[in-house]
Structures are given as structure tokens and as C-alpha cells.
Design an enzyme around this catalytic site. Structure first.
Site, PDB file in Angstrom:
ATOM      1  N   ASP A   1      -2.961   5.743  48.037  1.00 20.10           N
ATOM      2  CA  ASP A   1      -2.376   5.361  49.330  1.00 20.10           C
ATOM      3  C   ASP A   1      -2.179   3.845  49.319  1.00 20.10           C
ATOM      4  O   ASP A   1      -2.910   3.104  49.965  1.00 20.10           O
ATOM      5  CB  ASP A   1      -3.299   5.796  50.462  1.00 20.10           C
ATOM      6  CG  ASP A   1      -3.564   7.291  50.429  1.00 20.10           C
ATOM      7  OD1 ASP A   1      -2.631   8.053  50.707  1.00 20.10           O
ATOM      8  OD2 ASP A   1      -4.691   7.695  50.095  1.00 20.10           O
TER       9      ASP A   1
ATOM     10  N   GLN B   1      -3.438   9.296  63.511  1.00 21.12           N
ATOM     11  CA  GLN B   1      -2.445   8.972  62.495  1.00 21.12           C
ATOM     12  C   GLN B   1      -1.457  10.118  62.255  1.00 21.12           C
ATOM     13  O   GLN B   1      -0.605  10.022  61.382  1.00 21.12           O
ATOM     14  CB  GLN B   1      -3.121   8.571  61.183  1.00 21.12           C
ATOM     15  CG  GLN B   1      -3.796   9.698  60.432  1.00 21.12           C
ATOM     16  CD  GLN B   1      -4.758   9.180  59.377  1.00 21.12           C
ATOM     17  OE1 GLN B   1      -5.666   8.415  59.661  1.00 21.12           O
ATOM     18  NE2 GLN B   1      -4.563   9.590  58.139  1.00 21.12           N
TER      19      GLN B   1
ATOM     20  N   HIS C   1     -11.643  11.124  45.545  1.00 22.15           N
ATOM     21  CA  HIS C   1     -12.638  10.636  46.500  1.00 22.15           C
ATOM     22  C   HIS C   1     -13.963  10.329  45.803  1.00 22.15           C
ATOM     23  O   HIS C   1     -14.618   9.327  46.111  1.00 22.15           O
ATOM     24  CB  HIS C   1     -12.932  11.711  47.557  1.00 22.15           C
ATOM     25  CG  HIS C   1     -11.778  12.050  48.437  1.00 22.15           C
ATOM     26  ND1 HIS C   1     -11.101  13.246  48.351  1.00 22.15           N
ATOM     27  CD2 HIS C   1     -11.174  11.350  49.440  1.00 22.15           C
ATOM     28  CE1 HIS C   1     -10.146  13.274  49.261  1.00 22.15           C
ATOM     29  NE2 HIS C   1     -10.159  12.143  49.933  1.00 22.15           N
TER      30      HIS C   1
ATOM     31  N   GLN D   1      -1.418   1.936  52.551  1.00 24.69           N
ATOM     32  CA  GLN D   1      -2.623   1.957  53.382  1.00 24.69           C
ATOM     33  C   GLN D   1      -3.623   0.908  52.898  1.00 24.69           C
ATOM     34  O   GLN D   1      -4.212   0.168  53.698  1.00 24.69           O
ATOM     35  CB  GLN D   1      -3.261   3.345  53.317  1.00 24.69           C
ATOM     36  CG  GLN D   1      -4.662   3.428  53.872  1.00 24.69           C
ATOM     37  CD  GLN D   1      -5.206   4.851  53.824  1.00 24.69           C
ATOM     38  OE1 GLN D   1      -4.787   5.702  54.581  1.00 24.69           O
ATOM     39  NE2 GLN D   1      -6.123   5.120  52.901  1.00 24.69           N
TER      40      GLN D   1
ATOM     41  N   HIS E   1     -11.891  15.581  46.692  1.00 24.87           N
ATOM     42  CA  HIS E   1     -11.554  15.879  45.301  1.00 24.87           C
ATOM     43  C   HIS E   1     -12.076  14.751  44.414  1.00 24.87           C
ATOM     44  O   HIS E   1     -12.713  13.807  44.902  1.00 24.87           O
ATOM     45  CB  HIS E   1     -10.042  16.066  45.139  1.00 24.87           C
ATOM     46  CG  HIS E   1      -9.226  14.946  45.727  1.00 24.87           C
ATOM     47  ND1 HIS E   1      -9.272  13.659  45.243  1.00 24.87           N
ATOM     48  CD2 HIS E   1      -8.374  14.921  46.780  1.00 24.87           C
ATOM     49  CE1 HIS E   1      -8.467  12.890  45.951  1.00 24.87           C
ATOM     50  NE2 HIS E   1      -7.910  13.622  46.909  1.00 24.87           N
TER      51      HIS E   1
END
Lengths: 322, 322
Positions: free
Chosen positions: B192, B61, B37, B195, B34
Site C-alpha cells: 500500500d 475508509q 502482515h 498509504q 497473511h
């Protein structure tokens, strides 16, 4: 011979060599080099155009109760030997876990509390034990290293049972050295058999572009496996310690003569070492590849032993391939 | 644009580019791209001469109970978009945990027993829970991956509480991608957030020679954070989900107007989402650097939320820097 202490300088050195088209072989050591190490260095020189040796006593693989502070060292002697052998560079950092940053690398104290701590649960995890090495123990004032590599099955059993932080620390520091030195080949001794298997597995599982070579155990003339810790043995303990290699050799001969049951073989080695005055940590016969415990020998195995003589813990092993 | 499925081929591609003197930026994704990204890809193109995007839905994950099989995908659409943007290579492997070996990569069944299993003890470790992802779950017949990277503190709390295998799998697959693609720069989205912090810490702690860049959350016109999972929302859920970004924005405004107590802020966000029809997994205010839970805001924090709408779990966050 280049003697390099800084990570960035080490990486630049390697990259300039590789840019010129040369391959690089690394021998990671904790120093106090003996003939076993030197055989690894010889192999490294054969395997690549440039040979690098790292010397670093890694606090990440020692528990706070272990012998980090008494681990023997002789940097000047090591450097002299390596220069004589024509090694191209020695990497001897002072602290691989010091990132020299301020905020963001805090110790426990600065953290008000810890989201989820004490309440980790869910279907996929039980209660989790926290491992503690000399890195966490001494890192309270800013080091803050908290990334660890676990080779989850191979790290258990054998030395992993009595030294639970050991292979986590070994795998992690070796990965760090890989990322700093960027070698094409690394050479390990099979005296540390479990370590060698763990590094090979880590390299495969994390897709490091590195060949891992394992070399046979190098022994003193009377059979004792070479180890930096041998110097810590008293003359009496030094004599007693021969019971390890002698009993392992007997076991190998017994298997070659048809013995397949591991129970008797293990009892015999344990008895020999104990009678000599040692204290056996483990005497185990395992599969050469996956280190699974074997009861009856039908495929290649390795007979691994760890034993204490006084305050010194020694390991040794023999491969038995039938 | 090169479309590469094989690890070895990917590494050769990268090395030949680097040999020619070009830097390489990597954007790791799970595909179904999307605009969020695409903003990362734009940044990657700015940061280095060559831009590589990886597309891989990482089983490492996902817990076996999670939505690995329903994770949306559109490889052809993704490749078309990336080609239009002038990406140099896309790495889309089929299975990063399949090492295609025979013996030595055995499942549980072949291992007679396990040295030390069930008897792990000693002073440095408590009882250890075994994490189980889709890799172990499906890897019984020969995959045998067992190496995992843990960023031990940052991986706990927030998403780590309800998804205990998640960050172990993320860190590990990202390290694998680093070793395969060998980038100089990687670009992650701060949607994220945990992350992003974990990858930065891993890169520092393992001495990867890689810059980790984090970019702001990209939102739909009505404020919903872009996510590949948004497409799984029903029209009603899609509307309800706006409660996340709206309540986070209100909280940010409240802090800017002088509110410092986290308790009321968290209660307010939880109430808004619940009233809209969502189920809050967590709503937590943490330190931007170490992700430690904050009770009173005195330094830069990030307000992180995870909430379920129907069968879809969404995350979002706002940084609040006073």
C-alpha cells in the site's frame, strides 16, 4: 521558567516531567497576553502539577489576505508575566511548519504533474475547493506541509463562513501542539466559542487522551471582551465596539424575560452595532453543543457576533441557558 | 497475549508498559492476516520491546458503495497466529467511531439548519464536495464523528482518484490508533505504497513522535502480491491476476535495460492486464517521494497498478531506483 523554542526539546521536557509522575496542563496562545489568557493560565495551574503555555502566531489559520503580519506581539512582556505567575515552561517555536528536509518536501514547481488533479470525481465527492493559508502561500521553497484536520460540520458557519481556512488551521496546529507537548489537560477561552467546540470535538473524534476545559469570557470593566486585537482599535472605535457586548447583554435579558424568537433578537443586535459604526460579519444564535442555527429558543443557545470596527474584526458571545 | 477491545484499557496497557521503560511497536491491520502482515509483525518485534497488532476493519475508509461488508475476516485464526508469534497485545475494537454520548452528538435530523451551509465562499475556497464514508452513512443516530485528516496532495491520484474517501479514512483511523495505543514505532507494508507515504507525511506534519517503517511487498510463490482480498478471487481470476506482477516485473527490467519513457511502459502493463482479463483502474509511474506523475524516468520511481478481476480490486507496485 523554561523557555523552549525547539519541538524535540519541548517533548523531552514534558516527558521527563511526566516520568516523574506529574500531570501537565497546556494553554495554547498566540501571545500578546491579556487578563483573559491569564485566567486560563491560573486554571491550568490548578488542573495539573505543571503548567505550560505555548506562544505561536499560527500562519496556518490566516488566509494570505488576513492580518498575520500585523498581529500584535510582545514576547518579552508575555514571558515576564508568565514567569511572575509561576508557569513552568513556555513553548515559543519560530516555525512549526518547517521540517528542515530536502527532497520529498517539494513545492509545486518540482512536481511534473499531479495524478488525478483536475479529474477528481466518482460518486462520493463533488468539486473540491482548495483552501489556502499563509502556510501554503509561503511554503513554496521546501516547507511542504499538506496535512490538515477538518472538523467538517462545526468548522462551517459563524467565523468559518468568512474565514474558511481558519478552523482547519486551528485544529491542525492544536493537534501539533498536543503531539509536541503531550499534555493531560488543555485550557481554552469560550470567547472563541466555535474554536472551543471544535477542539473538544477533535479531541473526542481523534481519541486524544486530553481533557479540554473551557473558561468564561473575560471582559474589560466596561464590558468589551478581552482580545489581543483590542489594542489595534482607535479610541473612537474602542468606544463604538462596546455596542457588541451591550447589545448581546440586552438580548440575554430579553430572552430571560420571555423572548424566544431569534429573528428579532438578531435584528436588534445587528442594528445596535451598525448604528454605533460597526460592520456586522454575523450575528447568529446557535445551539450550544452542535452550533446549529436556532430559530426559536427552547434549549441552551449561544448568541455569537463578529463585527468590524475599522480594520479590526472582533468576536464576542453570550451563552443563554434559559 | 492480551486481547483488548476497549480504547481506555488499551491505552492503560500501553502506558503501564512504557512506564516500565519498554518501547512499543504497533502494526495496524484490518485482519485476515497473511504472510505479508506477519512480516510486519516480525519487524515490530525487532523494533521495540513490546509488539501490538490492531485488527479493525475501518468503515471510515470505505465508501457506502464499496466492499466493507464482504471484507474477509477470521479473528480466531488471526489471534492464534499472533499468539504463536509472541505478540504482546492485540487491539480489536468493535467500533472506533461510537462515542457513546447523548446530546451533542446529533445526526442531521436534530440540527435545525446549518450556519453557512450552501453559502461557503470567500476568496480561499471554491465549492466543496462532501465526502461520504460508511461512518457518516451509518452514524445517523448518534455517532456524529466529523473530524477527518486530509493529506491534501498525496491523497489525490492513484487509489485516491477512484476511492476519494479512502485515504481520509486511513489517515484518520491511524491517528486514532496512534492516540489510543501510543506507540513509538509503526510498521506498514509498501504494497500500500500511497498509504505508506501518506502516513509518513501525516506523522511528520502533525508532529507525532512515531517512527514509520515501510516493508517490501511480500508475494506468493508465483509472484502475486499478498492481499486479504486474494481469497475472494475465483481460480480463473487468481490465474489472470498474475498479469499484474508479471507485467510490472517486465517493466522494471525494461527500465534497467535503458527504457526511460513512461508512456510505452504504462501502455504495455495496461495491455498485459487487459489481455489477461483484468480491468485496469490505473497504471501509473510516480516519484517515490511525492507521488507526482513522471513522464521520463530520471530519479527513483514507483510503478503502481490497480486492477479489477471480477469483483475484486487488487493493487501492486514495484519500486524502480535505476
Amino acid at each position: 521558567m523554561a523557555v523552549i523554542r525547539d519541538k524535540g526539546e519541548m517533548r523531552s521536557w514534558s516527558r521527563s516531567r511526566r516520568k516523574a509522575g506529574g500531570g501537565l496542563a497546556l494553554v495554547p496562545t498566540m501571545g500578546y497576553l491579556h487578563r483573559g489568557h491569564l485566567s486560563l493560565v491560573e486554571e491550568a495551574k490548578k488542573r495539573a502539577q505543571f503548567a505550560v503555555v505555548s506562544i505561536y502566531v499560527n500562519p496556518g489559520q490566516f488566509a494570505p489576505t488576513e492580518d498575520l503580519d500585523s498581529y500584535p506581539s510582545d514576547l518579552q512582556g508575555d514571558l515576564r508575566r508568565l514567569a511572575e505567575m509561576g508557569v513552568d515552561a513556555v513553548f515559543c517555536p519560530t516555525n512549526l511548519y518547517d521540517y528542515g528536509e530536502g527532497r520529498g518536501v517539494v513545492g509545486d514547481g518540482e512536481r511534473e504533474s499531479f495524478a488525478g488533479a483536475g479529474s477528481i470525481g466518482g460518486g462520493d465527492v463533488g468539486r473540491e475547493g482548495k483552501l489556502l493559508s499563509c502556510v501554503e502561500d509561503r511554503g513554496g521553497e521546501g516547507a511542504g506541509h499538506e496535512t490538515w484536520i477538518r472538523v467538517e460540520r462545526l468548522e462551517k458557519g459563524l467565523c468559518g463562513s468568512s474565514r474558511p481556512v481558519f478552523f482547519r488551521g486551528v485544529a491542525t496546529v492544536v493537534a501539533k501542539l498536543f503531539n509536541i507537548v503531550e499534555p493531560d489537560v488543555v485550557v481554552f477561552g469560550k470567547k472563541d466559542y466555535q474554536q472551543w467546540r471544535i477542539i473538544r470535538r477533535m479531541v473526542r473524534d481523534l481519541d486524544f487522551a486530553i481533557d479540554v476545559v473551557g473558561l468564561e469570557v473575560v471582559r474589560e470593566i466596561d464590558g468589551l471582551a478581552m482580545s489581543s486585537r483590542n489594542v489595534l482599535l482607535s479610541p473612537t472605535e474602542r468606544q463604538q465596539a462596546l455596542s457588541i457586548s451591550e447589545s448581546l447583554l440586552k438580548a440575554k435579558v430579553a430572552v430571560q424575560n420571555g423572548e424566544t424568537s431569534c429573528e428579532g433578537l438578531k435584528a436588534s443586535v445587528t442594528r445596535s452595532i451598525t448604528q454605533a459604526g460597526g460592520r456586522v460579519d454575523y450575528a447568529e444564535i446557535v445551539d450550544q453543543e452542535n452550533l446549529g442555527v436556532v430559530k426559536r429558543i427552547r434549549s441552551p443557545v449561544v448568541f455569537c457576533v463578529a463585527a468590524w470596527f475599522g480594520k479590526v474584526r472582533l468576536i464576542d458571545n453570550v451563552e443563554i441557558s434559559l
